[in-house]
Scaffold this active site. Structure first.
Site, short mmCIF file in Angstrom:
data_model
loop_
_atom_site.label_atom_id
_atom_site.label_comp_id
_atom_site.label_asym_id
_atom_site.label_seq_id
_atom_site.Cartn_x
_atom_site.Cartn_y
_atom_site.Cartn_z
N ARG A 138 -1.78 -1.68 -6.69
CA ARG A 138 -2.18 -3.08 -5.71
C ARG A 138 -3.03 -4.00 -6.36
NH1 ARG A 138 -1.41 -5.11 -0.56
NH2 ARG A 138 -3.40 -6.01 0.47
N TRP A 160 -3.62 -9.53 3.07
CA TRP A 160 -5.25 -9.32 3.44
C TRP A 160 -5.60 -10.06 4.71
CZ3 TRP A 160 -3.80 -9.76 -1.89
CH2 TRP A 160 -4.06 -8.51 -2.76
N ARG A 200 0.83 -1.16 0.02
CA ARG A 200 0.04 0.01 0.14
C ARG A 200 0.92 1.26 -0.03
NH1 ARG A 200 -2.98 -3.85 3.07
NH2 ARG A 200 -4.96 -4.10 2.51
#
Length: 345
Positions: free
Chosen positions: A286, A309, A197
């Site tokens: 991403r 995640w 990120r």
């Protein structure tokens, strides 16, 4: 103690001991002695009922707002929460918490907001953020502070599914060629190589990188899912990192000797325009990285770990990009046997 004034102030303050031995001290918010006395008597009566009858004291929305924000100050989205609470104060100031109903809350959620001088519709996602803030406040009032028996159930507004935006490798190369600043180009390229990120790349420190072992890591307090992420570094990422050596003692990516505090969205949009790539945000890098992985055969469970995640459902968004693993099952619904298909031809 009753009513009293502090030195240099005309506002009456309230002070008394509760039946349980506690002490109440607060401002009345008024210079009118009669109004202050009425509030004093009300608070004292409520304190007696709480102590003798076990009743909960009545709390107004402002009290909950103050306590909630004081306990959220370390959260990353604190500024958003402040804006949301300020908005809800315009609807529920002075109201007792228990009197605020679900229909009132749902009707209060803004539909439009002023942006650049114009009123524009809010997306369901943005409206749900308002809901999330007041839902969190009310649940804290129930479970953490024990100010209420129960909170209204607030269901999110339905959000239409979003298409995953990604670009091809050729488009990515074209995009990177259009950067005029090495720092921004290297940050974007590192995103294509690692899927990290934006904030994790901007604040990446040399202490989080091991070039010899070809890995980097994101600490749990830096990760969105609050879990540490191990980042294997491919050849492109290693080459990018080696180019940064000697530019700063602490941070990896710097511009004019200083780390970037904020990504320049204006320059980013200009780069995308020159590269003729429309509707492409930095976060779509991403998505692109994840899409390339799936198309290259990376299993979804492995991708989940690589991308950090929190849930498997997050990577299922990319499953449709590589249905090859399902091809062998397609023959389960053939109308003809394979030998008959040859005859039909």
């Amino acid at each position: 103690m009753g009513l009293y004034k502090r030195k240099g102030s005309d506002v009456y303050h309230i002070g008394f001991r509760t039946p349980g031995g506690g002490r109440v001290r607060q401002t009345s918010g008024t210079t009118d002695k009669k109004e202050a006395q009425e509030l004093h008597d009300k608070l004292k009566h409520e304190a007696w009922r709480v102590a003798r009858l076990g009743e909960r004291p009545k709390r107004i929305f402002e009290e909950a707002a103050d306590r909630y924000l004081s306990e959220q100050v370390d959260k990353k989205d604190y500024d958003d929460k402040v804006a949301h609470i300020r908005y809800f104060l315009g609807h529920f100031a002075g109201r007792e918490l228990t009197s605020i109903t679900r229909p009132e809350i749902m009707e209060s959620i803004p539909i439009k907001a002023v942006r650049k001088g114009r009123k524009r519709p809010l997306t369901p996602t943005t409206r749900n953020r308002y809901l999330a803030t007041i839902r969190s406040l009310l649940l804290d009032a129930v479970h953490e502070w024990e100010w209420m028996e129960k909170a209204p159930k607030l269901k999110d507004f339905e959000q239409p599914p979003k298409r995953i935006r990604w670009i091809t490798r050729d488009e990515a190369k074209r995009l990177l060629r259009e950067f005029k600043e090495d720092c921004m180009r290297d940050i974007a390229a590192f995103g294509f190589s690692t899927g990290l990120r934006q904030r994790n790349i901007l604040r990446l420190e040399w202490s989080q990188v091991d070039l010899r072992a070809r890995r980097a890591w994101i600490h749990s307090d830096q990760a969105k899912a609050k879990r540490p992420i191990g980042v294997p570094l491919n050849d492109d990422a290693i080459a990018l990192l080696r180019r940064q050596i000697g530019r700063h003692k602490t941070y990896v990516f710097v511009h004019n000797g200083e780390p970037l505090e904020k990504w320049d969205d204006w320059k980013w949009k200009a780069v995308c325009k020159r590269a003729e790539i429309a509707n492409f945000r930095f976060h779509d890098i991403r998505h692109t990285w994840a899409s390339w992985h799936v198309q290259g055969g990376t299993p979804l469970q492995v991708l989940k770990e690589l991308g950090g995640w929190a849930s498997y459902s997050m990577v299922l968004r990319y499953a449709h990009l590589a249905p090859d693993h399902l091809a062998r099952h397609a023959s389960a619904v053939l109308l003809h046997e394979p030998a008959q298909l040859v005859a039909v031809k």
